[in-house]
Design a protein around this motif. Structure first.
Motif, PDB file in Angstrom:
ATOM      1  N   ASN A   3       0.834  -1.193   0.000  1.00 16.09           N
ATOM      2  CA  ASN A   3       0.000   0.000   0.000  1.00 16.09           C
ATOM      3  C   ASN A   3       0.873   1.249   0.000  1.00 16.09           C
ATOM      4  O   ASN A   3       1.505   1.574   1.013  1.00 16.09           O
ATOM      5  N   PRO A   4       0.934   1.985  -1.111  1.00 16.73           N
ATOM      6  CA  PRO A   4       1.844   3.136  -1.178  1.00 16.73           C
ATOM      7  C   PRO A   4       1.439   4.294  -0.283  1.00 16.73           C
ATOM      8  O   PRO A   4       2.250   5.180  -0.005  1.00 16.73           O
ATOM      9  N   ASP A   5       0.181   4.313   0.198  1.00 17.79           N
ATOM     10  CA  ASP A   5      -0.269   5.406   1.043  1.00 17.79           C
ATOM     11  C   ASP A   5      -0.106   5.112   2.533  1.00 17.79           C
ATOM     12  O   ASP A   5      -0.344   5.984   3.372  1.00 17.79           O
ATOM     13  N   ARG A   6       0.256   3.898   2.871  1.00 14.72           N
ATOM     14  CA  ARG A   6       0.406   3.518   4.279  1.00 14.72           C
ATOM     15  C   ARG A   6       1.755   4.009   4.801  1.00 14.72           C
ATOM     16  O   ARG A   6       2.769   3.907   4.111  1.00 14.72           O
ATOM     17  N   HIS A   7       1.764   4.535   6.015  1.00 14.18           N
ATOM     18  CA  HIS A   7       3.015   5.025   6.579  1.00 14.18           C
ATOM     19  C   HIS A   7       3.921   3.859   6.944  1.00 14.18           C
ATOM     20  O   HIS A   7       3.461   2.749   7.235  1.00 14.18           O
ATOM     21  N   LEU A   8       5.222   4.117   6.948  1.00 12.77           N
ATOM     22  CA  LEU A   8       6.199   3.098   7.323  1.00 12.77           C
ATOM     23  C   LEU A   8       6.057   2.787   8.801  1.00 12.77           C
ATOM     24  O   LEU A   8       6.035   3.698   9.640  1.00 12.77           O
ATOM     25  N   GLN A   9       5.958   1.504   9.142  1.00 12.41           N
ATOM     26  CA  GLN A   9       5.902   1.133  10.554  1.00 12.41           C
ATOM     27  C   GLN A   9       7.202   1.541  11.221  1.00 12.41           C
ATOM     28  O   GLN A   9       8.278   1.401  10.649  1.00 12.41           O
ATOM     29  N   ILE A  10       7.117   2.012  12.467  1.00 10.42           N
ATOM     30  CA  ILE A  10       8.287   2.624  13.106  1.00 10.42           C
ATOM     31  C   ILE A  10       9.161   1.628  13.848  1.00 10.42           C
ATOM     32  O   ILE A  10      10.290   1.955  14.222  1.00 10.42           O
ATOM     33  N   MET A  11       8.657   0.430  14.145  1.00  6.83           N
ATOM     34  CA  MET A  11       9.459  -0.564  14.856  1.00  6.83           C
ATOM     35  C   MET A  11       8.977  -1.958  14.488  1.00  6.83           C
ATOM     36  O   MET A  11       7.843  -2.146  14.033  1.00  6.83           O
TER      37      MET A  11
END
Length: 618
Positions: free
Chosen positions: A310-318
């Motif tokens: 999903n290109p609109d999903r933010h990168l998970q931080i951990m």
């Protein structure tokens, strides 16, 4: 509950799991077989949660240090009867490649006791309590040892004498003359796996020697820094290596969970996971302190762990150290917490927060390690390009920021700054990423972000760059503006921000708070200590801004709180000077390494930081 100061613990690591050992020879924290596994010993969080102690029966004092160039701990006990030496290590195992430290670690904690002088009686007490103290295992004697069965695994304790077993506890007493030795080993296996054979005494001694040699060989190959505070920098490099998970290349934020940021407070988190931010900072610090050859492993881990369509999903931080995504948080009510500071948590509820700064941190690390990465593989190239595109498309969104506030999302200055960094570094690496066609669009977005930060990030009332847009609250993360090359350290706005932080965001000890907790921004009750990483950031900015004497003073104030074995937690209690928070903390050792290097480079008349990457790449 445990009342032993956090700084009185020492770290052991096999680059799979970690243990903490007190000054009096007690293993008060151990997780097998991974950093984030359930604990076997957790008396650091509750007296009833298990420990493994070795100490003289007579009153004694102790001194300790790491064996030179290693993470093997040497504790020396001095009593009226004589002197006893204790060596502790998590076994690294055999490897033909010194660059793959811990590759074949057998998940074994080794302990060796030697009488140096006189005649000393000591007692060994092993009280395993698997699964964070919930399980009292069944203990059964076998030839040369004891097997503990309970929970999801079994423990095999190797020892050279019959033991007394009572109330879930193993006890044995030895008397040694000068020159005599005894050795112990604790191994962990999963249920269903065959039990390992117990170690012979000579085998434990050989494994201890081999673990020392492996650490020393790694240090000799990797550690070339020769500036001020050389030994501290090298040791911090080894600590950061010890906090990395060899099988995947993940890097954890700290070895523990729920050591509090305020005694009796609720700011108690599980740091045994791989934060994108912390790990990226660590890789950059290792570039200074240990010349990492694990850059490919780290970016391969991040590429695989962060993969989604999903290109609109933010990168998970951990992520979990094995790449796991769901790190849902839960409480462990059976544990009272260090000094009664509950709740004790496992998992971390910030795992699904949007934090836009991670794009910049990853691309900044890639830029710093560009020579080690060399010809970047197609999957990693695609991942890094996607990070830059995400920064370009998402930078105007509010988020939870670098400090993972549990209050409302805001337009945090640091998050915007790191989106700019993501694009700046991607532009500089465009040829290496095979993405020269993206440069024009990335450049346009970078200029938009830059103009917005200069317009909305500066606050006339505060006389400084502030925490978020439309706010006069200070935040130490603004010190990153010159560090990442957004503005030079000599810029009047940067100097004014540094001075505002010195005046209004430091304690009587001259250490720096992240921000003022009484503003309500983080949605939590209570306060916290000063933040060591932020204090080291201040030293870096002062050094780069031509204020070298002040930079050295700030650095020395921070390292004055280092433990006897060179370890730092996350924070310092402003009232007592005691270390607080999870331990040892990668952020703090990252800060030490980078600040020492920045001061050295400034004194040599050379820029210490990447600066504007696009300019540096030309």
């Amino acid at each position: 509950m445990s009342d032993i100061p956090i700084a009185d613990h020492a770290l052991l690591s096999d680059r799979h799991s970690a243990a903490l050992v007190t000054k009096n020879g007690s293993v008060d924290w151990l997780c097998f077989p991974r950093f984030d596994s359930e604990s076997v010993f957790a008396s650091i969080l509750d007296d009833d949660a298990g420990h493994w102690s070795i100490r003289p029966t007579a009153p004694s004092t102790s001194t300790r240090s790491y064996v030179d160039g290693s993470m093997v701990l040497q504790t020396t006990f001095h009593s009226k009867d004589g002197t006893l030496e204790l060596l502790d290590a998590l076994e690294l195992g055999d490897s033909t490649d010194p660059h793959r430290l811990g590759e074949n670690a057998p998940h074994s904690l080794l302990r060796g006791v030697r009488c140096i002088s006189g005649r000393v009686t000591f007692e060994m007490v092993c009280r395993p309590r698997p699964e964070y103290g919930l399980v009292v295992p069944v203990l059964v004697e076998i030839d040369s040892g004891v097997v503990a069965t309970g929970g999801s695994g079994r423990l095999t304790l190797s020892l050279a004498a019959p033991a007394t077993i009572l109330d879930g506890e193993i006890r044995v007493t030895f008397t040694l003359e000068a020159g005599q030795q005894q050795h112990f080993a604790l191994q962990r296996t999963h249920l269903g796996e065959p039990l390992p054979g117990t170690y012979l005494q000579d085998e434990i001694a050989a494994s201890l020697a081999g673990t020392i040699a492996s650490w020393q060989e790694w240090s000799a190959i990797h550690q070339t820094y020769d500036g001020p505070w050389r030994e501290l920098v090298h040791h911090s490099g080894r600590v950061l290596q010890a906090l990395s998970y060899q099988p995947t290349g993940a890097i954890i934020a700290a070895a523990t969970t729920s050591l509090p940021e305020e005694v009796g407070g609720e700011r108690n988190w599980d740091y045994r996971y791989s934060w994108v931010r912390d790990a990226s900072f660590t890789m950059k610090a290792l570039w200074v302190a240990a010349c990492p050859d694990e850059a490919h492993e780290f970016f391969s881990f991040m590429t695989a762990a962060a993969a989604h369509s999903n290109p609109d999903r933010h990168l998970q931080i951990m992520f979990g150290v094995g790449g796991e995504h769901d790190l849902s948080e839960r409480l462990l009510p059976q544990l009272k917490g260090w000094r009664g500071s509950g709740p004790v948590r496992v998992g971390n509820g910030a795992w699904d927060q949007p934090q836009l700064d991670v794009y910049g941190e990853l691309l900044d690390a890639a830029f710093r390690l560009r020579e080690q990465l060399g010809d970047i593989d197609p999957a990693t190239r695609t991942f890094l390009i996607a990070l830059a595109d995400a920064a370009a498309s998402q930078w105007q969104q509010p988020d939870n920021g670098i400090w993972e506030v549990r209050g409302a999302a805001r337009h945090f200055l640091y998050s915007k700054l790191m989106c700019w960094v993501a694009l700046d570094r991607a532009i500089a690496m465009a040829e290496q990423l095979h993405a020269t066609d993206r440069v024009a669009e990335w450049s346009t977005k970078a200029e938009q972000i830059r103009a917005t930060i200069l317009e909305e990030g500066w606050n006339d009332e505060a006389g400084a760059f502030t925490q978020s847009f439309d706010s006069s609250d200070l935040d130490a993360s603004a010190l990153m503006i010159p560090i990442v090359g957004f503005l030079p350290a000599s810029d009047p706005r940067v100097l004014a921000t540094a001075d505002a932080i010195i005046e209004r965001l430091t304690d009587a000890r001259g250490l720096v708070y992240r921000y003022q907790t009484d503003t309500g921004v983080d949605g939590l009750e209570g306060n916290e200590g000063t933040f060591l990483l932020c204090t080291f950031w201040l030293a870096r900015v002062l050094a780069a801004g031509g204020r070298g004497d002040e930079a050295r003073e700030v650095f020395e104030r921070a390292i004055s709180h280092i433990s006897d074995v060179g370890l730092l937690a996350e924070e310092i209690d402003s009232d007592t000077g005691e270390q607080l928070g999870n331990f040892p903390q990668a952020f703090s050792h990252v800060g030490l390494v980078n600040a020492a290097w920045a001061i050295d480079q400034a004194e040599r008349g050379q820029p210490a930081d990447d600066g504007t990457a696009a300019e540096n790449a030309q």
